[in-house]
Design an enzyme around this catalytic site. Structure first.
Site, PDB file in Angstrom:
ATOM      1  N   LYS A 209      43.723  56.889  34.387  1.00 19.26           N
ATOM      2  CA  LYS A 209      42.650  56.436  33.487  1.00 19.26           C
ATOM      3  C   LYS A 209      41.273  56.670  34.118  1.00 19.26           C
ATOM      4  O   LYS A 209      40.306  56.916  33.407  1.00 19.26           O
ATOM      5  CB  LYS A 209      42.841  54.965  33.109  1.00 19.26           C
TER       6      LYS A 209
ATOM      7  N   LYS B 130      52.569  61.554  29.103  1.00 17.63           N
ATOM      8  CA  LYS B 130      53.219  60.583  28.221  1.00 17.63           C
ATOM      9  C   LYS B 130      52.425  60.413  26.921  1.00 17.63           C
ATOM     10  O   LYS B 130      51.205  60.567  26.920  1.00 17.63           O
ATOM     11  CB  LYS B 130      53.428  59.251  28.941  1.00 17.63           C
TER      12      LYS B 130
ATOM     13  N   LYS C 109      48.308  56.009  22.959  1.00 17.30           N
ATOM     14  CA  LYS C 109      47.402  55.699  21.847  1.00 17.30           C
ATOM     15  C   LYS C 109      46.037  56.307  22.084  1.00 17.30           C
ATOM     16  O   LYS C 109      45.399  56.830  21.193  1.00 17.30           O
ATOM     17  CB  LYS C 109      47.232  54.180  21.742  1.00 17.30           C
TER      18      LYS C 109
HETATM   19  P1  ATP Z   1      46.783  53.383  25.912  1.00 20.79           P
HETATM   20  O1  ATP Z   1      46.618  54.867  25.831  1.00 20.79           O
HETATM   21  O2  ATP Z   1      45.648  52.628  25.298  1.00 20.79           O
HETATM   22  O3  ATP Z   1      47.112  52.914  27.299  1.00 20.79           O
HETATM   23  P2  ATP Z   1      49.588  53.231  25.283  1.00 20.79           P
HETATM   24  O4  ATP Z   1      50.161  54.102  24.242  1.00 20.79           O
HETATM   25  O5  ATP Z   1      49.838  53.585  26.704  1.00 20.79           O
HETATM   26  O6  ATP Z   1      48.038  53.053  24.972  1.00 20.79           O
HETATM   27  P3  ATP Z   1      49.926  50.400  25.851  1.00 20.79           P
HETATM   28  O7  ATP Z   1      49.328  49.391  24.932  1.00 20.79           O
HETATM   29  O8  ATP Z   1      49.227  50.720  27.123  1.00 20.79           O
HETATM   30  O9  ATP Z   1      50.149  51.754  24.993  1.00 20.79           O
HETATM   31  O10 ATP Z   1      51.431  49.983  26.183  1.00 20.79           O
HETATM   32  C1  ATP Z   1      52.223  49.166  25.333  1.00 20.79           C
HETATM   33  C2  ATP Z   1      53.686  49.302  25.703  1.00 20.79           C
HETATM   34  O11 ATP Z   1      54.185  50.579  25.270  1.00 20.79           O
HETATM   35  C3  ATP Z   1      53.965  49.230  27.211  1.00 20.79           C
HETATM   36  O12 ATP Z   1      55.155  48.503  27.424  1.00 20.79           O
HETATM   37  C4  ATP Z   1      54.148  50.672  27.604  1.00 20.79           C
HETATM   38  O13 ATP Z   1      54.953  50.819  28.757  1.00 20.79           O
HETATM   39  C5  ATP Z   1      54.832  51.239  26.370  1.00 20.79           C
HETATM   40  N1  ATP Z   1      54.586  52.668  26.238  1.00 20.79           N
HETATM   41  C6  ATP Z   1      53.362  53.254  26.155  1.00 20.79           C
HETATM   42  N2  ATP Z   1      53.485  54.579  26.023  1.00 20.79           N
HETATM   43  C7  ATP Z   1      54.827  54.846  26.026  1.00 20.79           C
HETATM   44  C8  ATP Z   1      55.600  56.050  25.929  1.00 20.79           C
HETATM   45  N3  ATP Z   1      55.000  57.222  25.809  1.00 20.79           N
HETATM   46  N4  ATP Z   1      56.934  55.955  25.965  1.00 20.79           N
HETATM   47  C9  ATP Z   1      57.550  54.748  26.082  1.00 20.79           C
HETATM   48  N5  ATP Z   1      56.885  53.587  26.193  1.00 20.79           N
HETATM   49  C10 ATP Z   1      55.542  53.617  26.160  1.00 20.79           C
HETATM   50 MG    MG Z   2      48.944  52.436  28.278  1.00 24.80          MG
END
Ligand code: ATP
Ligand code: MG
Length: 325
Positions: free
Chosen positions: A110, A192, A195
């Site tokens: 990040k 990965k 969002k």
């Molecule tokens: P951001 O980009 O804002 O970090 P994010 O998609 O990583 O968003 P988070 O809110 O950080 O989502 O994470 C919420 C949950 O979703 C956490 O338990 C995280 O481990 C899981 N998660 C996030 N991305 C993935 C992915 N690509 N595959 C599986 N689990 C995920």
């Molecule tokens: Mg995240």
């Protein structure tokens, strides 16, 4: 077991969030004491629009209810409504080794992604996460693979705190989904799905059929011909096979057999159809809930009340232990 997990209101929840985290939550809420929260304080560590935040929080709550969380079975609340999270975070900052924070993969990623917005909150993020978890004496945290390192750090912090001030916190363990713990981005299978990386990299849990077909057709794969799971040489296809398997209950082996001799385009079309059908109940439920804003707000209010009772009692014990009155 006492279970807790959170999600940031940083955008539309995607199939990675669902397969890695939320699907486990909906299963765990049947037999455990579960708390799930919207991590709005965590979301402040990256650039955001303050006038959009409340709308995004409500949207995330609506999405979770649409994805299957049931307020009768689990506590759903907004992190910033429980002041004890930040209070405990400060106390844990004083036992957390600085070097550990600098080594965190998410921090490094990040920090690169938001180069011009590198604030101390981004570094301390895992300590706030440890506070979220330990405040409720959580035993298990269902998360995606990317968060395992942070849960390990929460264990370290719990251990250090217990050593210094006497047994207070259980050491929480991470619960990983058997399949889908790390779904990769559609436009870059080496990264990965996230969002915050923009709509081209993810498939929303509420994506409309037309968009599903477009995004799956555009998903990056290799130029080969054989439908085969090969993480090293066919990372994009491997990711699509994982998604297919997760939503169809068919094993990857079965899928390789089913699609033997078929083109990538044929496989992608079949995956689009599967996703269109599998995500339909989520889309429908979300549309229903969008008309019931009062219900969603009431759910969050009740959730905060229930979470606060646990948090206040834990915090009074913790304050005593560290020598504050
Ligand atoms: P951001 O980009 O804002 O970090 P994010 O998609 O990583 O968003 P988070 O809110 O950080 O989502 O994470 C919420 C949950 O979703 C956490 O338990 C995280 O481990 C899981 N998660 C996030 N991305 C993935 C992915 N690509 N595959 C599986 N689990 C995920
Ligand atoms: Mg995240």
């Amino acid at each position: 077991m006492r279970i807790l997990s959170g999600i940031q209101p940083t955008g539309s929840i995607h199939i990675g969030n669902y397969l890695g985290a939320i699907k486990q939550w909906t299963e765990l809420q049947e037999k455990n004491e579960c708390l799930f929260f919207i991590a709005d304080l965590h979301a402040l560590t990256v650039p955001y629009q303050s006038e959009e935040l409340q709308k995004n929080i409500l949207e995330t709550a609506t999405s979770h209810l649409a994805a299957g969380l049931e307020p009768e079975k689990s506590i759903l609340f907004v992190q910033s409504e429980i002041k004890e999270h930040t209070e405990l975070c400060w106390l844990l900052n004083t036992v957390c080794p600085l070097g550990d924070l600098e080594r965190m993969t998410q921090f490094k990623e990040k920090a690169r992604q938001f180069r011009n917005h590198l604030n101390a909150g981004l570094l301390v993020y895992p300590v706030l996460q440890a506070a979220d978890i330990l405040l409720y004496k959580t035993e298990a945290v269902p998360v995606g693979k990317d968060q395992v390192q942070h849960i390990e750090l929460a264990r370290t912090i719990a251990r250090k705190f217990n050593q210094r001030f006497g047994k207070t916190f259980p050491e929480p363990k991470a619960l990983l989904a058997k399949q889908g713990a790390k779904i990769m981005a559609l436009n870059n299978p080496r990264q990965k799905m996230s969002k915050s990386l923009g709509p081209q990299n993810y498939l929303s849990l509420f994506e409309e059929p037309k968009e599903i077909s477009k995004k799956i057709a555009a998903a990056v794969t290799d130029s080969g011909k054989q439908i085969k799971y090969d993480l090293k040489r066919k990372a994009g296809l491997a990711n699509l096979l994982t998604i297919y398997s997760s939503f169809s209950q068919k094993s990857i082996k079965e899928l390789e057999k089913e699609f033997r001799g078929k083109s990538y385009a044929y496989f992608k079309k079949s995956l689009s159809e599967l996703l269109t059908n599998s995500l339909e109940p989520f889309r429908r439920k979300r549309k229903e809930l969008l008309l019931r804003e009062v219900y969603v707000r009431e759910t969050l209010k009740l959730g905060a009340k229930r979470a606060r009772t646990i948090a206040e009692s834990a915090m009074s014990e913790i304050r005593q232990k560290v020598g504050l009155v």
